[in-house]
Design a protein around this motif. Structure first.
Motif, PDB file in Angstrom:
ATOM      1  N   THR A  45       0.987  -1.126  -0.071  1.00  0.00           N
ATOM      2  CA  THR A  45       0.038   0.079   0.003  1.00  0.00           C
ATOM      3  C   THR A  45       0.974   1.143   0.036  1.00  0.00           C
ATOM      4  O   THR A  45       0.865   2.215  -0.872  1.00  0.00           O
ATOM      5  N   VAL A  50       0.085   5.125  -1.181  1.00  0.00           N
ATOM      6  CA  VAL A  50      -1.045   5.355  -0.418  1.00  0.00           C
ATOM      7  C   VAL A  50      -0.874   5.109   0.937  1.00  0.00           C
ATOM      8  O   VAL A  50      -0.070   4.116   1.679  1.00  0.00           O
ATOM      9  N   GLY A  56     -10.440  -0.739   3.675  1.00  0.00           N
ATOM     10  CA  GLY A  56      -9.653  -1.472   2.791  1.00  0.00           C
ATOM     11  C   GLY A  56      -9.939  -2.992   2.833  1.00  0.00           C
ATOM     12  O   GLY A  56     -11.133  -3.613   3.137  1.00  0.00           O
ATOM     13  N   GLU A  69     -16.250  -0.640  -3.294  1.00  0.00           N
ATOM     14  CA  GLU A  69     -16.168   0.410  -2.342  1.00  0.00           C
ATOM     15  C   GLU A  69     -15.113   0.676  -1.725  1.00  0.00           C
ATOM     16  O   GLU A  69     -14.560   1.885  -1.400  1.00  0.00           O
ATOM     17  N   GLU A  70     -14.252  -0.364  -1.338  1.00  0.00           N
ATOM     18  CA  GLU A  70     -12.997  -0.085  -0.645  1.00  0.00           C
ATOM     19  C   GLU A  70     -11.853  -0.125  -1.524  1.00  0.00           C
ATOM     20  O   GLU A  70     -10.623   0.226  -0.918  1.00  0.00           O
ATOM     21  N   THR A  71     -12.053  -0.344  -2.690  1.00  0.00           N
ATOM     22  CA  THR A  71     -10.837  -0.324  -3.569  1.00  0.00           C
ATOM     23  C   THR A  71     -10.604   0.897  -4.306  1.00  0.00           C
ATOM     24  O   THR A  71     -11.556   1.893  -4.541  1.00  0.00           O
ATOM     25  N   LEU A  72      -9.087   1.459  -4.395  1.00  0.00           N
ATOM     26  CA  LEU A  72      -8.884   2.682  -4.896  1.00  0.00           C
ATOM     27  C   LEU A  72      -8.259   2.585  -6.453  1.00  0.00           C
ATOM     28  O   LEU A  72      -7.332   1.585  -6.749  1.00  0.00           O
ATOM     29  N   HIS A  73      -8.534   3.294  -7.335  1.00  0.00           N
ATOM     30  CA  HIS A  73      -7.996   3.292  -8.343  1.00  0.00           C
ATOM     31  C   HIS A  73      -6.853   4.279  -8.601  1.00  0.00           C
ATOM     32  O   HIS A  73      -6.920   5.540  -8.270  1.00  0.00           O
ATOM     33  N   LEU A  74      -5.774   3.713  -8.970  1.00  0.00           N
ATOM     34  CA  LEU A  74      -4.517   4.440  -9.087  1.00  0.00           C
ATOM     35  C   LEU A  74      -4.172   5.069 -10.455  1.00  0.00           C
ATOM     36  O   LEU A  74      -3.750   4.095 -11.256  1.00  0.00           O
ATOM     37  N   GLU A  75      -4.574   6.118 -10.827  1.00  0.00           N
ATOM     38  CA  GLU A  75      -4.589   6.576 -12.242  1.00  0.00           C
ATOM     39  C   GLU A  75      -3.313   6.537 -12.706  1.00  0.00           C
ATOM     40  O   GLU A  75      -2.929   6.225 -13.911  1.00  0.00           O
ATOM     41  N   ASP A  80      -5.673  -0.939  -9.824  1.00  0.00           N
ATOM     42  CA  ASP A  80      -6.489  -0.684  -8.622  1.00  0.00           C
ATOM     43  C   ASP A  80      -5.935  -1.303  -7.571  1.00  0.00           C
ATOM     44  O   ASP A  80      -5.049  -2.338  -7.690  1.00  0.00           O
ATOM     45  N   PRO A  83      -6.316  -1.486  -0.261  1.00  0.00           N
ATOM     46  CA  PRO A  83      -5.161  -1.428   0.432  1.00  0.00           C
ATOM     47  C   PRO A  83      -5.210  -2.009   1.848  1.00  0.00           C
ATOM     48  O   PRO A  83      -6.395  -2.633   2.095  1.00  0.00           O
TER      49      PRO A  83
END
Length: 250
Positions: A45, A50, A56, A69-75, A80, A83
Motif C-alpha cells: 500500500t 497510499v 480496505g 467500494e474499498e478499492t482505490l483506482h490509481l490512475e 486498482d 489497501p
C-alpha cells in the motif's frame, strides 16, 4: 488463471517488491489489475503512495464491505488497489477457522479484472492460508542466498497440503529468483540448484540486486515510475511478459 498469490513465509526476499512491480507492469500491458494488500505491514500500500487507513482489505474480510467500494483506482499506474489497513491484525485472528473467507468475499472480482494479485504476509498464518485457498496460481520469490532453498521446500510442502485439503486448483505458476548478483558464486549456485530441483517452474527472468529497486518504495512509487530505465525495471517488465505467457498456456 486470474487469481495470483505472491507468497513466501520468509520476510525480506522481495515478495512485496515483486507484487507491486508485477502488478504495475501487467497494467502497462493493458491488463485490468487489482492488487490486494493482505500484509498488516501494508508495504504494498505505502509502496504505491497510499497511506494505510481504516477500511480496505480488513473491512472486506471482517465487515463484509463491498470490495469495489474499498478499492482505490490509481490512475498514475493504471491499476486498482485494495489497501491494507490497521484491522488486518484482527482479521488474521478471525480467519483462523475460516480459510475460505477471502475466496468468498472476492469471488466476483475475477469478472472485473484480468488479474487479481494477492500480496500475502511473510508467514504461513491465517491470512496466507486464505490466499492459498483463493489463488489459482502462485508466484514465489526466492532470494538467492544460502538457506533460501530450504525455506522454499517447506513452503512447497504447505502448498501441497493446501491443494489436497482446500484448493485442488492451486499450483505454482513460477518461482522467481530475487536479489540476484551474477558476480557472486553464491547467486550462481543458488540459481543452479533451484533450476535443478524445480526445473521449468523457475522463471527464466531473474530480478537483480538493484539500488533503484530498494529506493523506490521510500518514494511511494513502483520502479516503472521511479527508475524506468534501471536494471530492476527492465527485469520486472520481462517478468510480467513471462507471467503472461505462462498464464496463457495454463
Amino acid at each position: 488463471m486470474r487469481y495470483l498469490g505472491v507468497v513466501n513465509q520468509k520476510g525480506g526476499v522481495g515478495k512485496t517488491t515483486t507484487a507491486v512491480n508485477l502488478a504495475t507492469y501487467l497494467a502497462l500491458l493493458d491488463r485490468r489489475v487489482l492488487l490486494v494488500d493482505l500484509d498488516p505491514q501494508a508495504n504494498a500500500t505505502s509502496g504505491l503512495g497510499v497511506a494505510p487507513a481504516e477500511g480496505g482489505a480488513a473491512a472486506v474480510l471482517l465487515e463484509g464491505a463491498d470490495p469495489a467500494e474499498e478499492t482505490l483506482h490509481l490512475e498514475s499506474y493504471g491499476l486498482d488497489l485494495l489497501p491494507a489497513g490497521e484491522g488486518l491484525v484482527a482479521a488474521a485472528a478471525e480467519l483462523l477457522d475460516d480459510p475460505f473467507r477471502l475466496r468468498t468475499r472476492l469471488a466476483e472480482e475475477g469478472d472485473r479484472y484480468d488479474f487479481v494479485l494477492f500480496d500475502a504476509p511473510p508467514s504461513l498464518g491465517p491470512l496466507t492460508i486464505n490466499v492459498l485457498a483463493a489463488a489459482e496460481g502462485l508466484i514465489v520469490p526466492l532470494q538467492t542466498e544460502y538457506y533460501a532453498l530450504e525455506g522454499i521446500a517447506r513452503l512447497v510442502e504447505t502448498i501441497e497440503r493446501v491443494r489436497g485439503a482446500l484448493n485442488p486448483a492451486l499450483r505454482i505458476l513460477g518461482i522467481v529468483l530475487t536479489m540476484y548478483d551474477g558476480r557472486t558464486l553464491l547467486s550462481q549456485q543458488v540459481e543452479q540448484n533451484a533450476r535443478a530441483h524445480f526445473g521449468d517452474r523457475v522463471f527464466w527472468t531473474v530480478i537483480p540486486r538493484n539500488v533503484r529497486l530498494s529506493e523506490a518504495p521510500s518514494y511511494g512509487e513502483p520502479i516503472a515510475k521511479y527508475a524506468p530505465t534501471s536494471a530492476g525495471a527492465q527485469a520486472y517488465s520481462r517478468l510480467a511478459a513471462e507471467v503472461m505467457r505462462r498464464v496463457e498456456k495454463a
